[in-house]
Design a protein around this motif. Structure first.
Motif, PDB file in Angstrom:
ATOM      1  N   MET A   1       0.767  -1.243   0.127  1.00  0.00           N
ATOM      2  CA  MET A   1       0.049  -0.006  -0.093  1.00  0.00           C
ATOM      3  C   MET A   1       0.940   1.321   0.134  1.00  0.00           C
ATOM      4  O   MET A   1       1.977   1.154   0.656  1.00  0.00           O
ATOM      5  CB  MET A   1      -0.765   0.093   1.229  1.00  0.00           C
ATOM      6  N   HIS A   2       0.378   2.207  -0.703  1.00  0.00           N
ATOM      7  CA  HIS A   2       1.156   3.513  -0.532  1.00  0.00           C
ATOM      8  C   HIS A   2       0.364   4.460   0.166  1.00  0.00           C
ATOM      9  O   HIS A   2      -0.972   4.532   0.290  1.00  0.00           O
ATOM     10  CB  HIS A   2       1.645   4.153  -2.055  1.00  0.00           C
ATOM     11  N   LEU A   3       0.724   5.668   0.357  1.00  0.00           N
ATOM     12  CA  LEU A   3      -0.111   6.771   0.828  1.00  0.00           C
ATOM     13  C   LEU A   3      -1.156   7.112   0.340  1.00  0.00           C
ATOM     14  O   LEU A   3      -2.268   7.297   1.098  1.00  0.00           O
ATOM     15  CB  LEU A   3       0.886   7.926   1.185  1.00  0.00           C
ATOM     16  N   GLY A   4      -1.282   6.927  -0.993  1.00  0.00           N
ATOM     17  CA  GLY A   4      -2.682   7.376  -1.823  1.00  0.00           C
ATOM     18  C   GLY A   4      -3.672   6.428  -1.541  1.00  0.00           C
ATOM     19  O   GLY A   4      -4.901   6.728  -0.987  1.00  0.00           O
ATOM     20  N   ASN A   5      -3.199   4.959  -1.229  1.00  0.00           N
ATOM     21  CA  ASN A   5      -4.171   4.111  -0.945  1.00  0.00           C
ATOM     22  C   ASN A   5      -4.465   4.118   0.519  1.00  0.00           C
ATOM     23  O   ASN A   5      -5.731   3.810   0.904  1.00  0.00           O
ATOM     24  CB  ASN A   5      -3.539   2.739  -0.938  1.00  0.00           C
ATOM     25  N   VAL A   6      -3.785   4.667   1.349  1.00  0.00           N
ATOM     26  CA  VAL A   6      -4.025   4.967   2.801  1.00  0.00           C
ATOM     27  C   VAL A   6      -4.984   6.017   2.727  1.00  0.00           C
ATOM     28  O   VAL A   6      -5.967   5.803   3.688  1.00  0.00           O
ATOM     29  CB  VAL A   6      -2.766   5.197   3.599  1.00  0.00           C
ATOM     30  N   PHE A   7      -4.901   6.958   2.152  1.00  0.00           N
ATOM     31  CA  PHE A   7      -5.653   8.031   2.130  1.00  0.00           C
ATOM     32  C   PHE A   7      -7.171   7.858   1.726  1.00  0.00           C
ATOM     33  O   PHE A   7      -8.153   8.183   2.451  1.00  0.00           O
ATOM     34  CB  PHE A   7      -5.213   8.996   1.122  1.00  0.00           C
ATOM     35  N   CYS A   8      -7.210   6.784   0.664  1.00  0.00           N
ATOM     36  CA  CYS A   8      -8.655   6.360   0.302  1.00  0.00           C
ATOM     37  C   CYS A   8      -9.057   5.469   1.341  1.00  0.00           C
ATOM     38  O   CYS A   8     -10.431   5.701   1.663  1.00  0.00           O
ATOM     39  CB  CYS A   8      -8.319   5.580  -0.999  1.00  0.00           C
ATOM     40  N   ALA A   9      -8.457   4.656   1.992  1.00  0.00           N
ATOM     41  CA  ALA A   9      -8.981   3.781   3.061  1.00  0.00           C
ATOM     42  C   ALA A   9      -9.465   4.526   4.237  1.00  0.00           C
ATOM     43  O   ALA A   9     -10.681   4.234   4.672  1.00  0.00           O
ATOM     44  CB  ALA A   9      -7.793   2.764   3.532  1.00  0.00           C
ATOM     45  N   LEU A  10      -8.514   5.581   4.410  1.00  0.00           N
ATOM     46  CA  LEU A  10      -8.944   6.534   5.654  1.00  0.00           C
ATOM     47  C   LEU A  10     -10.296   7.177   5.443  1.00  0.00           C
ATOM     48  O   LEU A  10     -11.190   7.025   6.255  1.00  0.00           O
ATOM     49  CB  LEU A  10      -7.993   7.528   5.856  1.00  0.00           C
ATOM     50  N   LEU A  11     -10.395   7.599   4.091  1.00  0.00           N
ATOM     51  CA  LEU A  11     -11.641   8.339   3.964  1.00  0.00           C
ATOM     52  C   LEU A  11     -12.980   7.680   3.818  1.00  0.00           C
ATOM     53  O   LEU A  11     -13.965   7.897   4.394  1.00  0.00           O
ATOM     54  CB  LEU A  11     -11.634   9.446   2.762  1.00  0.00           C
ATOM     55  N   ALA A  12     -12.641   6.358   3.216  1.00  0.00           N
ATOM     56  CA  ALA A  12     -13.917   5.555   3.059  1.00  0.00           C
ATOM     57  C   ALA A  12     -14.377   5.043   4.511  1.00  0.00           C
ATOM     58  O   ALA A  12     -15.550   4.983   4.824  1.00  0.00           O
ATOM     59  CB  ALA A  12     -13.500   4.132   2.200  1.00  0.00           C
ATOM     60  N   TRP A  13     -13.320   4.814   5.330  1.00  0.00           N
ATOM     61  CA  TRP A  13     -13.530   4.365   6.716  1.00  0.00           C
ATOM     62  C   TRP A  13     -14.185   5.365   7.394  1.00  0.00           C
ATOM     63  O   TRP A  13     -15.178   5.565   8.017  1.00  0.00           O
ATOM     64  CB  TRP A  13     -12.325   4.052   7.439  1.00  0.00           C
ATOM     65  N   LEU A  14     -13.638   6.828   7.407  1.00  0.00           N
ATOM     66  CA  LEU A  14     -14.329   7.920   7.830  1.00  0.00           C
ATOM     67  C   LEU A  14     -15.895   8.080   7.696  1.00  0.00           C
ATOM     68  O   LEU A  14     -16.893   8.439   8.390  1.00  0.00           O
ATOM     69  CB  LEU A  14     -13.616   9.249   7.870  1.00  0.00           C
ATOM     70  N   TYR A  15     -16.010   8.226   6.233  1.00  0.00           N
ATOM     71  CA  TYR A  15     -17.493   8.165   5.744  1.00  0.00           C
ATOM     72  C   TYR A  15     -18.339   7.261   6.339  1.00  0.00           C
ATOM     73  O   TYR A  15     -19.480   7.634   6.925  1.00  0.00           O
ATOM     74  CB  TYR A  15     -17.447   8.136   4.271  1.00  0.00           C
TER      75      TYR A  15
END
Ligand code: GLU
Length: 335
Positions: free
Chosen positions: A35-49
């Motif tokens: 995973m790279h930071l872009g994937n982490v960002f996407c996972a984080l926002l999906a999780w937060l939403y």
């Protein structure tokens, strides 16, 4: 929930209701590297939403392409998500093995969905090679993808039989000159005229591998996904996914396309950006530092401040999110 089930044929002609019931979101990573930071960002926002709405999270592993995907990357991804504190309720591996939430194990289900589309008489074999596709590039470009000219749609049955002797074809779906639009949760109203902007698209490659466009729609539908949060680079795929979902009788999820992370020079991140893969980042940062950094970058925090994912839930308000792509600070690249 039977995650390998499509609706009965009778329900197909009925208009499908929009998202209802509890929110179900998903992580849908492709295990083709760390995973790279872009994937982490996407996972984080999906999780937060999803979590901020009290919803459930599904982890689906998009390992469709056997040449590029590896189980060890999928397992590492799960471990990285846990390290970040981004949990899920359903999916992922089972005792270190692919479960039915791995696309590589869902081929029989995709076959059923494909058969449903074939019964509509709009799926046809395409014998064009990659080179021919480029040679046949139409003047209209949708986000850099050439719009298919429809060359194989016009083949006669005799020509198809003759070509089939030499080569196994890909399968394409014929799209109507229909406008498909949707209200994106972050990007506003988005629409495409399918024939003009996207063209007939591939459902199964000539080597038998199902295409992302088909698999993602069938899986989101069967897994009851109500909310899709993903990178803005997939925005132009969404109208064709809505088109397929309608044909298959699946309800349309809510879509939220988030900004992309860019290098300080403005270049999109990729798995080749080694300093930004989690292997390297975990040596330098705690999960709280990484999440705080991403949260400040996207507008959720005024300045980077270490926070856990749970603590960030309290700070989450979608109205604060930036829509435009986000440039990373150059300090991230310096070890
Ligand atoms: N598997 C895709 C990726 O990792 C995401 C697909 C999607 O969210 O629809 O880029």
């Amino acid at each position: 929930m039977d995650i390998c089930q499509i609706s009965s044929p009778q329900s197909q002609s009925q208009p499908q209701p929009g998202p209802s019931g509890p929110i179900r979101g998903r992580f849908a990573p492709s295990p083709t590297g760390r995973m790279h930071l872009g994937n982490v960002f996407c996972a984080l926002l999906a999780w937060l939403y999803t979590r901020s709405a009290g919803g459930e999270m599904v982890l689906r592993v998009e390992d469709l392409d056997p040449q590029r995907s590896r189980l060890e990357y999928a397992l590492q991804m799960e471990e990285d998500l846990r390290w970040l504190g981004l949990d899920w309720d359903e999916g992922g591996s089972q005792n270190g093995k692919p479960s039915l939430y791995f696309q590589s194990r869902r081929t029989a289900f995709y076959e059923q969905c494909l058969a449903r589309l074939e019964a509509l008489g709009i799926v046809y074999p395409c014998f064009c090679t990659r080179a021919q596709l480029h040679a046949a590039q139409a003047p209209h470009l949708s986000q850099g993808d050439p719009v298919y000219t429809g060359r194989c749609f016009r083949l006669t049955p005799e020509e198809r039989v003759r070509l089939e002797k030499d080569r196994s074809p890909a399968l394409r779906i014929h799209v109507p000159a229909e406008e498909i639009g949707f209200q994106d949760g972050l990007q506003g109203w988005v629409s495409q005229q399918l024939q003009r902007d996207c063209g007939d698209f591939i459902l199964r490659r000539s080597d038998g591998v199902f295409a992302y466009q088909l698999a993602v729609v069938c899986d989101d539908g069967a897994m009851g996904i109500r909310q899709v949060v993903r990178g803005r680079d997939l925005l132009s795929s969404t109208p064709r996914q809505i088109f397929l979902a309608r044909l298959l009788g699946f309800p349309e999820p809510e879509y939220i396309h988030i900004p992309l992370l860019l290098s300080p020079q403005g270049i999109r991140l990729s798995k080749r950006d080694k300093p930004l893969d989690l292997g390297a980042l975990r040596q330098r940062f705690s999960p709280q530092e990484l999440l705080g950094l991403l949260a400040s970058l996207c507008g959720l925090l005024d300045k980077p401040q270490p926070l856990t994912a749970r603590e960030l839930l309290g700070e989450f308000s979608p109205q604060c999110l930036r829509r435009e792509d986000l440039r990373l600070p150059s300090s991230l690249y310096e070890s």
